[in-house]
Design an enzyme around this catalytic site. Structure first.
Site, PDB file in Angstrom:
ATOM      1  N   LYS A 286    -109.152  99.572  40.711  1.00  0.00           N
ATOM      2  CA  LYS A 286    -107.965  99.831  41.525  1.00  0.00           C
ATOM      3  C   LYS A 286    -107.564 101.290  41.317  1.00  0.00           C
ATOM      4  O   LYS A 286    -107.134 101.694  40.234  1.00  0.00           O
ATOM      5  CB  LYS A 286    -106.818  98.908  41.100  1.00  0.00           C
ATOM      6  CG  LYS A 286    -105.491  99.185  41.800  1.00  0.00           C
ATOM      7  CD  LYS A 286    -105.547  98.850  43.270  1.00  0.00           C
ATOM      8  CE  LYS A 286    -105.445  97.369  43.508  1.00  0.00           C
ATOM      9  NZ  LYS A 286    -105.384  97.039  44.969  1.00  0.00           N
TER      10      LYS A 286
ATOM     11  N   HIS B 160    -109.666  89.166  48.978  1.00  0.00           N
ATOM     12  CA  HIS B 160    -108.707  89.915  48.177  1.00  0.00           C
ATOM     13  C   HIS B 160    -107.956  88.944  47.271  1.00  0.00           C
ATOM     14  O   HIS B 160    -107.914  87.744  47.524  1.00  0.00           O
ATOM     15  CB  HIS B 160    -107.757  90.619  49.159  1.00  0.00           C
ATOM     16  CG  HIS B 160    -106.450  91.034  48.589  1.00  0.00           C
ATOM     17  ND1 HIS B 160    -105.327  90.213  48.609  1.00  0.00           N
ATOM     18  CD2 HIS B 160    -106.053  92.192  48.015  1.00  0.00           C
ATOM     19  CE1 HIS B 160    -104.310  90.852  48.076  1.00  0.00           C
ATOM     20  NE2 HIS B 160    -104.713  92.044  47.703  1.00  0.00           N
TER      21      HIS B 160
ATOM     22  N   HIS C  77     -97.129  97.295  37.468  1.00  0.00           N
ATOM     23  CA  HIS C  77     -96.731  95.893  37.427  1.00  0.00           C
ATOM     24  C   HIS C  77     -95.571  95.698  36.459  1.00  0.00           C
ATOM     25  O   HIS C  77     -95.546  96.264  35.358  1.00  0.00           O
ATOM     26  CB  HIS C  77     -97.896  95.015  36.967  1.00  0.00           C
ATOM     27  CG  HIS C  77     -98.948  94.823  38.006  1.00  0.00           C
ATOM     28  ND1 HIS C  77     -99.763  93.707  38.036  1.00  0.00           N
ATOM     29  CD2 HIS C  77     -99.339  95.581  39.064  1.00  0.00           C
ATOM     30  CE1 HIS C  77    -100.610  93.791  39.056  1.00  0.00           C
ATOM     31  NE2 HIS C  77    -100.370  94.926  39.694  1.00  0.00           N
TER      32      HIS C  77
ATOM     33  N   LYS D 278    -114.953  96.442  40.299  1.00  0.00           N
ATOM     34  CA  LYS D 278    -114.023  97.126  41.192  1.00  0.00           C
ATOM     35  C   LYS D 278    -112.958  97.830  40.357  1.00  0.00           C
ATOM     36  O   LYS D 278    -112.463  97.274  39.366  1.00  0.00           O
ATOM     37  CB  LYS D 278    -113.359  96.109  42.127  1.00  0.00           C
ATOM     38  CG  LYS D 278    -112.188  96.671  42.939  1.00  0.00           C
ATOM     39  CD  LYS D 278    -111.635  95.630  43.888  1.00  0.00           C
ATOM     40  CE  LYS D 278    -110.345  96.107  44.555  1.00  0.00           C
ATOM     41  NZ  LYS D 278    -109.886  95.181  45.602  1.00  0.00           N
TER      42      LYS D 278
ATOM     43  N   TYR E 141    -112.311  93.170  37.932  1.00  0.00           N
ATOM     44  CA  TYR E 141    -111.256  93.930  38.613  1.00  0.00           C
ATOM     45  C   TYR E 141    -110.579  94.803  37.571  1.00  0.00           C
ATOM     46  O   TYR E 141    -109.733  94.336  36.803  1.00  0.00           O
ATOM     47  CB  TYR E 141    -110.266  92.960  39.254  1.00  0.00           C
ATOM     48  CG  TYR E 141    -109.442  93.501  40.401  1.00  0.00           C
ATOM     49  CD1 TYR E 141    -109.249  94.868  40.573  1.00  0.00           C
ATOM     50  CD2 TYR E 141    -108.850  92.640  41.311  1.00  0.00           C
ATOM     51  CE1 TYR E 141    -108.493  95.354  41.628  1.00  0.00           C
ATOM     52  CE2 TYR E 141    -108.094  93.114  42.376  1.00  0.00           C
ATOM     53  CZ  TYR E 141    -107.916  94.475  42.520  1.00  0.00           C
ATOM     54  OH  TYR E 141    -107.161  94.948  43.565  1.00  0.00           O
TER      55      TYR E 141
END
Length: 430
Positions: A198, A328, A31, A196, A152
């Site tokens: 990534k 999402h 990012h 979760k 997340y």
């Protein structure tokens, strides 16, 4: 107050914003220091203002400007008419190769669906305000009072290579121990009941080890891993046995419907996606596969599926075919998160806690302040409309940040090249 048959949208305002974003790693890079979004406002001839949050890249801003003449002078109630106008009036554009490896929010082919979603969100906010009803009631009524979200997790660096602001409070997240610490802090702060990660960033064996560490640290907590289609089919099959005992579902490990269909023969886990089923046409293709099929859980995103009502339609179709459904997310602020919450409240067959990047964001445009999570859930607002009003000073600040940050189109691969000049972002890489 204008009579309902005289009620019209008189003005559209689009304000691009940029807010600080941590150095989070993903399959195509990292990012950038700032994430881009835009705030869409539709004002009516009786002074009401409906808002929606959407993407803020240059292509999206151009698409919204193209659609200005399609929405000004239109009735906020005519959602179907708006859909048709935008469908025929907003053209698809070509996406760069890098963008095609991200979620479809970056795809120029989704321009019409993205504009429809933005306009619809602001129109539903207007309708709710005019009728004195929350958006979830306009959508048919809430079936739950609060909506669960998932922690997340991201692999991340401690700070950006270019240092436009102070490092975030989360620190580095690379090793299994650091990922467990990240999860523990996120659960302590927000109370999330599922987790979760990534993935698609490091060697798959390392990412599987991180999931095993999470399972040991948080016994009984549902876990998910999302390699973002950065694993080959062979790699996805190789690691399936170890993941079968660890995960709630296995999200987009490998690209294409054919690849996911073959993987389904080698795992007992549900396969989830926001990459190979991103439209009703792709959903039709998916359910035509014989046997178990390539996808068992569809992760919607109203921003690129065409809006809140389109996602409700998607959920009904998923229910018909026995598929799970959840949502999402991308880097977002309160208007987007609260819109998701209204939508999720009005979807009876929401099967899993929704994704959200919100804990990674520190800035906000909502006058109500930061959205609060209670036991990992967001309470569904009961105020008329969306339930979010804009903090004009904060909006100006983030707009000025947009003007000065120099970013106009997200490019995680180019950003990663600042750390590793040899990085290509090629996918699948493992």
């Amino acid at each position: 107050m204008k009579a309902l048959n005289e009620w019209r949208i008189t003005q559209m305002r689009v304000t691009p914003i940029a807010f600080r974003d941590p150095p989070l790693l993903n399959a195509v890079g990292i990012h950038e220091p700032y994430a881009l979004r835009s705030i869409v406002e539709l004002e009516t001839n009786d002074g009401l203002v409906g808002i929606a949050e959407t993407y803020g890249d240059e292509g999206m801003l151009k698409a919204l400007e193209t659609a200005r003449e399609l929405i000004e002078g239109f009735s906020p109630f005519d959602l179907n008419g708006m859909d048709e106008r935008v469908k025929h009036g907003v053209k698809a554009t070509k996406s760069a190769g890098f963008e095609m490896n991200l979620a479809p929010g970056s795809h120029g082919a989704k321009n019409a669906a993205k504009v429809m979603a933005a306009f619809e969100g602001a129109m539903l906010d207007l309708i709710g305000q005019r009728l004195g009803a929350p958006v979830c009631d306009v959508l048919g009524g809430a079936v739950r009072d609060s909506v669960p979200y998932s922690a997340y997790l991201f692999f991340k660096y401690a700070e950006h290579i270019e240092k436009p602001y102070a490092p975030d409070a989360w620190g580095e997240g690379i090793s299994p121990e650091q990922i467990v610490a990240q999860a523990r802090r996120m659960r302590e702060l927000y109370g999330f009941g599922s987790i979760k990660l990534k993935g698609g960033v490091f060697d798959p064996a390392h990412e599987v080890a991180c999931m095993a560490a999470l399972a040991k640290a948080f016994p009984g907590v549902p876990l998910r891993l999302d390699p973002n289609a950065n694993w080959t089919l062979e790699t996805s099959i190789k690691h399936a046995p170890a993941l079968n005992s660890l995960l709630e579902y296995y999200e987009d490990p490998t690209p294409t419907l054919d690849g996911m269909n073959e993987l389904a023969k080698h795992t007992t886990l549900p396969l989830a996606t926001n990459m190979v089923v991103t439209s009703f046409e792709e959903l039709k293709q998916s359910v035509r596969y014989p046997g178990r099929g390539p996808v068992q859980v569809v992760l919607s995103d109203h921003h690129y599926w065409g809006g809140l009502r389109a996602t409700q339609t998607l959920a009904r179709i998923c229910d018909t075919f026995g598929l799970g459904v959840s949502m999402h997310s991308n880097s977002h602020l309160a208007p987007s998160l609260i819109a998701m919450t209204h939508l999720a409240a009005a979807v009876p067959n929401l099967s899993y806690a929704c994704d959200t990047h919100y804990p990674w964001q520190e800035e906000e445009v909502a006058a109500e302040g930061r959205v609060k999570f209670v036991n990992g859930s967001v309470t569904v607002p009961r105020t008329p409309g969306l339930g979010v009003t804009l903090d004009r000073e904060a909006l100006r600040t983030l707009n000025e940040q947009y003007k000065s940050c120099g970013i106009r189109t997200r490019n995680d691969t180019a950003e990663m090249k600042k750390y590793d000049p040899s990085f290509t972002g090629k996918s699948p890489r493992y």
